[in-house]
Motif scaffolding. Structure first.
Motif, PDB file in Angstrom:
ATOM      1  N   ARG A  10       0.823  -1.222   0.000  1.00  0.00           N
ATOM      2  CA  ARG A  10       0.000   0.000   0.000  1.00  0.00           C
ATOM      3  C   ARG A  10       0.852   1.265   0.000  1.00  0.00           C
ATOM      4  NH1 ARG A  10      -3.594  -3.024   3.401  1.00  0.00           N
ATOM      5  NH2 ARG A  10      -2.416  -2.367   5.259  1.00  0.00           N
ATOM      6  N   ALA A  11       2.043   1.214   0.590  1.00  0.00           N
ATOM      7  CA  ALA A  11       2.854   2.426   0.745  1.00  0.00           C
ATOM      8  C   ALA A  11       3.139   3.129  -0.587  1.00  0.00           C
ATOM      9  CB  ALA A  11       4.156   2.104   1.469  1.00  0.00           C
ATOM     10  N   PRO A  12       3.579   2.410  -1.640  1.00  0.00           N
ATOM     11  CA  PRO A  12       3.818   3.109  -2.912  1.00  0.00           C
ATOM     12  C   PRO A  12       2.545   3.712  -3.495  1.00  0.00           C
ATOM     13  CG  PRO A  12       4.901   0.958  -2.895  1.00  0.00           C
ATOM     14  CD  PRO A  12       3.988   0.988  -1.712  1.00  0.00           C
ATOM     15  N   ARG A  13       1.404   3.016  -3.305  1.00  0.00           N
ATOM     16  CA  ARG A  13       0.146   3.555  -3.831  1.00  0.00           C
ATOM     17  C   ARG A  13      -0.215   4.853  -3.124  1.00  0.00           C
ATOM     18  NH1 ARG A  13      -1.434  -2.001  -3.824  1.00  0.00           N
ATOM     19  NH2 ARG A  13      -2.678  -1.730  -1.920  1.00  0.00           N
ATOM     20  N   ARG A  14      -0.017   4.878  -1.798  1.00  0.00           N
ATOM     21  CA  ARG A  14      -0.310   6.109  -1.059  1.00  0.00           C
ATOM     22  C   ARG A  14       0.629   7.232  -1.505  1.00  0.00           C
ATOM     23  NH1 ARG A  14      -1.116   2.493   3.447  1.00  0.00           N
ATOM     24  NH2 ARG A  14       1.039   2.848   4.124  1.00  0.00           N
ATOM     25  N   ARG A  15       1.904   6.893  -1.718  1.00  0.00           N
ATOM     26  CA  ARG A  15       2.861   7.895  -2.165  1.00  0.00           C
ATOM     27  C   ARG A  15       2.484   8.424  -3.547  1.00  0.00           C
ATOM     28  NH1 ARG A  15       6.961   5.147  -1.257  1.00  0.00           N
ATOM     29  NH2 ARG A  15       7.295   4.283  -3.344  1.00  0.00           N
ATOM     30  N   ASP A  16       2.106   7.526  -4.439  1.00  0.00           N
ATOM     31  CA  ASP A  16       1.685   7.944  -5.778  1.00  0.00           C
ATOM     32  C   ASP A  16       0.446   8.823  -5.714  1.00  0.00           C
ATOM     33  OD1 ASP A  16       3.761   6.519  -6.852  1.00  0.00           O
ATOM     34  OD2 ASP A  16       2.526   4.815  -7.489  1.00  0.00           O
ATOM     35  N   ALA A  17      -0.482   8.482  -4.829  1.00  0.00           N
ATOM     36  CA  ALA A  17      -1.709   9.278  -4.689  1.00  0.00           C
ATOM     37  C   ALA A  17      -1.387  10.676  -4.189  1.00  0.00           C
ATOM     38  CB  ALA A  17      -2.688   8.581  -3.747  1.00  0.00           C
ATOM     39  N   ARG A  18      -0.477  10.768  -3.209  1.00  0.00           N
ATOM     40  CA  ARG A  18      -0.080  12.088  -2.705  1.00  0.00           C
ATOM     41  C   ARG A  18       0.577  12.918  -3.795  1.00  0.00           C
ATOM     42  NH1 ARG A  18       1.509   9.143   1.915  1.00  0.00           N
ATOM     43  NH2 ARG A  18       3.687   9.149   1.187  1.00  0.00           N
ATOM     44  N   GLU A  19       1.419  12.273  -4.595  1.00  0.00           N
ATOM     45  CA  GLU A  19       2.103  12.994  -5.672  1.00  0.00           C
ATOM     46  C   GLU A  19       1.112  13.489  -6.710  1.00  0.00           C
ATOM     47  OE1 GLU A  19       5.015  10.286  -7.133  1.00  0.00           O
ATOM     48  OE2 GLU A  19       6.399  10.585  -5.445  1.00  0.00           O
ATOM     49  N   ARG A  20       0.121  12.648  -7.051  1.00  0.00           N
ATOM     50  CA  ARG A  20      -0.895  13.082  -8.021  1.00  0.00           C
ATOM     51  C   ARG A  20      -1.707  14.242  -7.458  1.00  0.00           C
ATOM     52  NH1 ARG A  20      -1.088   7.444  -9.276  1.00  0.00           N
ATOM     53  NH2 ARG A  20      -2.700   7.075  -7.696  1.00  0.00           N
ATOM     54  N   ARG A  21      -2.036  14.158  -6.175  1.00  0.00           N
ATOM     55  CA  ARG A  21      -2.796  15.250  -5.550  1.00  0.00           C
ATOM     56  C   ARG A  21      -1.987  16.543  -5.562  1.00  0.00           C
ATOM     57  NH1 ARG A  21      -4.080  17.896  -0.771  1.00  0.00           N
ATOM     58  NH2 ARG A  21      -6.320  18.063  -0.335  1.00  0.00           N
ATOM     59  N   ASP A  22      -0.707  16.454  -5.242  1.00  0.00           N
ATOM     60  CA  ASP A  22       0.154  17.642  -5.239  1.00  0.00           C
ATOM     61  C   ASP A  22       0.249  18.246  -6.638  1.00  0.00           C
ATOM     62  OD1 ASP A  22       0.574  17.336  -2.538  1.00  0.00           O
ATOM     63  OD2 ASP A  22       2.556  16.403  -2.754  1.00  0.00           O
ATOM     64  N   LYS A  23       0.360  17.386  -7.662  1.00  0.00           N
ATOM     65  CA  LYS A  23       0.429  17.889  -9.030  1.00  0.00           C
ATOM     66  C   LYS A  23      -0.881  18.563  -9.435  1.00  0.00           C
ATOM     67  CE  LYS A  23       3.858  14.577 -10.757  1.00  0.00           C
ATOM     68  NZ  LYS A  23       4.086  13.410 -11.644  1.00  0.00           N
ATOM     69  N   LEU A  24      -2.004  17.991  -9.016  1.00  0.00           N
ATOM     70  CA  LEU A  24      -3.299  18.594  -9.313  1.00  0.00           C
ATOM     71  C   LEU A  24      -3.437  19.964  -8.649  1.00  0.00           C
ATOM     72  CD1 LEU A  24      -5.615  15.461  -9.044  1.00  0.00           C
ATOM     73  CD2 LEU A  24      -5.459  16.994 -11.032  1.00  0.00           C
ATOM     74  N   LEU A  25      -2.998  20.071  -7.404  1.00  0.00           N
ATOM     75  CA  LEU A  25      -3.098  21.348  -6.697  1.00  0.00           C
ATOM     76  C   LEU A  25      -2.197  22.404  -7.347  1.00  0.00           C
ATOM     77  CD1 LEU A  25      -3.280  20.270  -2.950  1.00  0.00           C
ATOM     78  CD2 LEU A  25      -5.078  21.348  -4.319  1.00  0.00           C
ATOM     79  N   ALA A  26      -0.998  22.007  -7.744  1.00  0.00           N
ATOM     80  CA  ALA A  26      -0.105  22.955  -8.406  1.00  0.00           C
ATOM     81  C   ALA A  26      -0.705  23.427  -9.729  1.00  0.00           C
ATOM     82  CB  ALA A  26       1.258  22.304  -8.637  1.00  0.00           C
ATOM     83  N   ALA A  27      -1.259  22.503 -10.496  1.00  0.00           N
ATOM     84  CA  ALA A  27      -1.875  22.877 -11.773  1.00  0.00           C
ATOM     85  C   ALA A  27      -3.110  23.745 -11.542  1.00  0.00           C
ATOM     86  CB  ALA A  27      -2.251  21.614 -12.550  1.00  0.00           C
TER      87      ALA A  27
END
Length: 220
Positions: A10-27
């Protein structure tokens, strides 16, 4: 406690989800700043490198995305406003607050839209707007009680000034990005108690002001 195989998976999935969320917020911050609160969500998702479905999984509504994108700027502004409210001179506090508010407007078209409108379907934005209105009302009342601001100025007059400032920012952003400061200080000069003269039209009522801000949110 050792990590289980399931935890490790689960850890990589959570990390990937956080990264996608951060990219969405920046955009989103970039797109809202450039195009306002009605910016295309599809474009935001594309700029973040994700599918639109991914955006909706993280932010089910436009308002969820707006609030998440604006939260840092709102918290910074509200924190600065608390410091400004503690200034000894009531007029200086009133002026500093409006300067900070209008500077935030000038730097972000989405934040400008957010300040100018009401979104009655969102309790959180209503709470934020109410807090902003209370801050303005308290600072204005202090300046009036001190005899420095004319007594007939109301919250509605400040909000209409926010509206007019937004138009000035739109018109001058590319050619004279600080032009809004001249307009603000001309108006502040008119707000001084010694400049007071009778005006031919009463201020907007609270209901008229609220309804006008809601209508702005429907205009686009």
């Amino acid at each position: 406690m050792s990590m289980t195989e399931a935890d490790r998976a689960r850890a990589p999935r959570r990390r990937d989800a956080r990264e996608r969320r951060d990219k969405l917020l920046a955009a989103a911050r970039s797109e809202f700043a450039a195009r306002g609160v009605d910016a295309s969500l599809e474009r935001i998702a594309r700029n973040a490198g994700v599918a639109i479905g991914t955006l909706y999984r993280h932010f089910p509504t436009r308002m969820d995305l707006l609030l998440a994108a604006f939260e840092p700027r709102l918290q910074e502004f509200l924190g600065d406003a608390t410091e400004v409210a503690e200034l000894d001179d009531p007029w200086d506090a009133f002026v500093r607050y409006l300067e900070n508010l209008f500077r935030a407007q000038a730097g972000d078209r989405g934040f400008n839209d957010f300040l100018s409108r009401r979104f009655p379907g969102s309790p959180e934005t209503e709470r934020i707007h109410d807090e902003l209105c209370h801050q303005i009302g308290r600072l204005l009342a202090r300046a009036q009680d001190a005899g420095e601001a004319r007594p007939d100025i109301t919250l509605a007059d400040i909000v209409t000034l926010i509206w007019s400032n937004g138009r000035i920012i739109d018109a001058t952003a590319a050619t004279a990005p600080d032009a809004w400061r001249r307009h603000l200080h001309l108006m502040l000069d008119a707000y001084r108690a010694e400049r007071a003269h009778p005006v031919p039209e009463p201020p907007l009522t609270e209901k008229q002001l609220y309804d006008a801000m809601v209508d702005l949110s429907k205009a686009d």
